[in-house]
Design an enzyme around this catalytic site. Structure first.
Site, PDB file in Angstrom:
ATOM      1  N   ASP A   1       0.855  -1.187   0.000  1.00  0.00           N
ATOM      2  CA  ASP A   1       0.000   0.000   0.000  1.00  0.00           C
ATOM      3  C   ASP A   1       0.889   1.234   0.000  1.00  0.00           C
ATOM      4  O   ASP A   1       1.760   1.387   0.876  1.00  0.00           O
ATOM      5  CB  ASP A   1      -0.905   0.015   1.231  1.00  0.00           C
ATOM      6  CG  ASP A   1      -1.993  -1.047   1.154  1.00  0.00           C
ATOM      7  OD1 ASP A   1      -2.088  -1.732   0.124  1.00  0.00           O
ATOM      8  OD2 ASP A   1      -2.751  -1.180   2.140  1.00  0.00           O
TER       9      ASP A   1
ATOM     10  N   ASP B   1     -15.134  -3.247  -1.311  1.00  0.00           N
ATOM     11  CA  ASP B   1     -14.711  -2.973   0.058  1.00  0.00           C
ATOM     12  C   ASP B   1     -15.959  -2.717   0.890  1.00  0.00           C
ATOM     13  O   ASP B   1     -16.679  -1.736   0.657  1.00  0.00           O
ATOM     14  CB  ASP B   1     -13.782  -1.755   0.098  1.00  0.00           C
ATOM     15  CG  ASP B   1     -12.601  -1.899  -0.860  1.00  0.00           C
ATOM     16  OD1 ASP B   1     -12.120  -3.031  -1.006  1.00  0.00           O
ATOM     17  OD2 ASP B   1     -12.179  -0.890  -1.451  1.00  0.00           O
TER      18      ASP B   1
END
Length: 250
Positions: free
Chosen positions: A8, A129
């Site tokens: 990330d 998500d």
């Protein structure tokens, strides 16, 4: 069953968040390309890369870090974060990304997902998500009224290569994958599903090999790899043993 190590990117660095909160970012490596090489050396076949700044800003931000990663390794890369139009999809695929992940765009512009999946077979994934079953978008800053299942079914016939299902409540907190919810989603659609959010250690990898979750394509591992809770080589050996056993059965 594929194990995807996560990189990330925030401000050019390799970080991990807690439940998607940018203010709770922990820097694990200031050199994302070096981190990618480490994962390759450990034996991983794929990388899962997310441009966190891009997810919030709606456009690519960490381009240099991403390019450094795919110039440094020879394994497959799936990339998400801030990819909202066809030009950006084409740019990343032409530069060497193997699979582009569309999250917010899947909610805001489903036609883009269908067009991209048609034009680039096998190269488009949908990121779902979920927060309490509802889909979060814009870097998880907003929660829509759409359920994870409704969004998945929207692309049932679109030719999408995979769905990445993340339980936001578990992301970055090492509480274990929400395999029951992910498996329920996988059983409801024909698109391959990848579990994400909360993988805490080798026990989670063992759970992935349970026949109840055999329909899953794999899982994403983040913080557990960085803080040592998950031994990468042990996890990969476990998956290899399973594959070898399946091959032996014919």
């Amino acid at each position: 069953m594929i194990l995807f190590p996560a990189i990330d990117l925030k401000d050019g660095q390799c970080v991990r968040l807690r439940q998607g909160e940018m203010a709770q970012a922990t820097v694990f490596n200031a050199d994302p390309a070096a981190q990618a090489c480490e994962f390759e050396d450990q034996g991983f076949d794929w990388l899962h890369v997310v441009d966190l700044n891009g997810a919030f800003e709606g456009k690519p931000v960490n381009e240099k870090a991403v390019e450094d990663i795919f110039n440094a390794v020879h394994i497959s890369i799936q990339l998400g974060g801030g990819i909202r139009d066809l030009d950006t999809i084409v740019t990343w695929l032409s530069k060497g990304v193997d699979r582009v992940v569309l999250g917010t765009a899947a909610v805001r512009d489903p036609g883009l997902v269908r067009e991209a999946a048609r034009d680039f077979p096998g190269c488009i994934a949908v990121g779902i998500d979920a927060r309490d079953g509802k889909v979060a978008i814009e870097g998880w800053a907003e929660t829509s009224e759409m359920t994870a299942l409704d969004l998945a079914r929207r692309f049932e016939d679109a030719g999408v290569a995979a769905i990445i299902h993340t339980d936001i409540a578990r992301d970055g907190v090492l509480e274990g994958l929400n395999l029951d919810a992910t498996a329920a989603l996988a059983r409801a659609v024909t698109i391959p599903v990848i579990a994400s959010g909360g993988l805490s250690g080798l026990d989670d990898v063992k759970r992935l090999l349970d026949p109840r979750y055999a329909m899953l394509e794999g899982a994403i591992a983040g913080r557990a790899l960085y803080d040592g809770s998950l031994d990468a080589r042990a996890a990969l050996a476990l998956l290899k043993d399973r594959r070898d056993a399946q091959k032996a059965k014919g």
